[in-house]
Design an enzyme around this catalytic site. Structure first.
Site, PDB file in Angstrom:
ATOM      1  N   ASP A  34       0.858  -1.184   0.000  1.00  0.00           N
ATOM      2  CA  ASP A  34       0.000   0.000   0.000  1.00  0.00           C
ATOM      3  C   ASP A  34       0.891   1.229   0.000  1.00  0.00           C
ATOM      4  O   ASP A  34       1.921   1.274   0.665  1.00  0.00           O
ATOM      5  CB  ASP A  34      -0.983  -0.013   1.178  1.00  0.00           C
ATOM      6  CG  ASP A  34      -0.318  -0.138   2.530  1.00  0.00           C
ATOM      7  OD1 ASP A  34      -0.069   0.900   3.169  1.00  0.00           O
ATOM      8  OD2 ASP A  34      -0.059  -1.280   2.963  1.00  0.00           O
ATOM      9  N   ASP A 123      -9.221   3.331   5.974  1.00  0.00           N
ATOM     10  CA  ASP A 123      -8.076   3.316   6.880  1.00  0.00           C
ATOM     11  C   ASP A 123      -8.492   4.066   8.142  1.00  0.00           C
ATOM     12  O   ASP A 123      -8.546   5.295   8.160  1.00  0.00           O
ATOM     13  CB  ASP A 123      -6.893   4.001   6.184  1.00  0.00           C
ATOM     14  CG  ASP A 123      -5.624   4.019   7.029  1.00  0.00           C
ATOM     15  OD1 ASP A 123      -5.711   3.773   8.243  1.00  0.00           O
ATOM     16  OD2 ASP A 123      -4.554   4.313   6.460  1.00  0.00           O
ATOM     17  N   GLU A 125      -7.613   4.455  12.080  1.00  0.00           N
ATOM     18  CA  GLU A 125      -6.524   4.146  13.001  1.00  0.00           C
ATOM     19  C   GLU A 125      -6.201   5.367  13.843  1.00  0.00           C
ATOM     20  O   GLU A 125      -6.988   6.303  13.947  1.00  0.00           O
ATOM     21  CB  GLU A 125      -5.301   3.684  12.213  1.00  0.00           C
ATOM     22  CG  GLU A 125      -4.859   4.684  11.154  1.00  0.00           C
ATOM     23  CD  GLU A 125      -3.516   4.354  10.534  1.00  0.00           C
ATOM     24  OE1 GLU A 125      -2.535   4.300  11.308  1.00  0.00           O
ATOM     25  OE2 GLU A 125      -3.454   4.151   9.294  1.00  0.00           O
TER      26      GLU A 125
END
Length: 231
Positions: A34, A123, A125
């Site tokens: 990624d 994503d 986080e």
């Protein structure tokens, strides 16, 4: 959700055996990376020659940031024959999940059933600049993720992949098991073992096992084979 989709229809005894098999071969699956603008210009022909099969490419962040290298990376990965998809870095403190899903979809995060496009990845986080949970309670965070996920699924017919760490997920969602039936899990855990995964999921579909390696960006692996990855 890739291998998790067909596993849903297996009898429980077969399902248990299949999960054990998938976990045992985790590191032997198709390799991926990624990337974002932090990697700069990428030689995608060399990446493909180095054995990479898939890539997640940063497209958006919040509702104010477009990755300046997204288009070049997406086109380069496509031309090199890689399976590819976009990802969105969430900022749950700045706007609703639906608003950010719409922003992502409008700037590269879409999905089509062409066998080379990965569903978008959320994503979610640690906050890079503030409270680790963005000031949200666990229940509010779960609601935010559901808002993003449902909006994405409504527009594409596929639920987004969820990228996270077990520590963040436990801390900021209360280790919610609400997403295991719909969203494939992409776990970040560096080392030779995947470690404990969040509640509800029996396995991770993708594993980010290193933040550096022989190819640009983070080093990833798919939990299955190439046919399952295409599926």
């Amino acid at each position: 959700m890739f291998n998790s989709l067909f596993l849903l229809f297996l009898p429980s005894t077969v399902l248990a055996a299949a999960i054990i098999e998938l976990q045992a071969r985790q590191l032997s699956g198709p390799q991926g990376i990624d990337v974002s603008h932090f990697q700069g210009t990428i030689d995608w022909t060399s990446v493909a020659a180095n054995g990479i099969s898939f890539v997640f490419i940063k497209a958006t962040e919040g509702t104010t940031f477009l990755d300046p290298d997204f288009s070049d990376n997406y086109i380069g990965a496509t031309d090199a024959g890689l399976i590819r998809g976009g990802y969105h870095f969430a900022h749950p403190d700045s706007s609703s999940g639906a608003t950010q899903a719409d922003y992502f979809l409008a700037h590269g995060g879409g999905w089509t059933a062409d066998g080379i496009t990965l569903p978008g990845m959320l994503d979610i986080e640690y906050n890079p600049s503030g409270d680790v949970c963005y000031g949200l309670s666990a229940s509010a965070m779960v609601s935010w993720i559901q808002d993003f996920s449902n909006t994405y699924e409504f527009q594409t017919g596929r639920f987004p992949i969820i990228y996270t760490t077990t520590d963040w997920w436990t801390t900021c969602t209360g280790n919610s098991a609400a997403f295991a039936n719909d969203n494939s899990l992409f776990i970040a855990h560096y080392g030779s073992s995947i470690g404990t995964i969040p509640a509800g999921w029996s396995f991770a579909t993708f594993w980010q096992y290193a933040d550096a390696g022989p190819n640009p960006g983070d080093q990833d692996v798919f939990n299955g084979d190439s046919t399952e990855l295409q599926r």
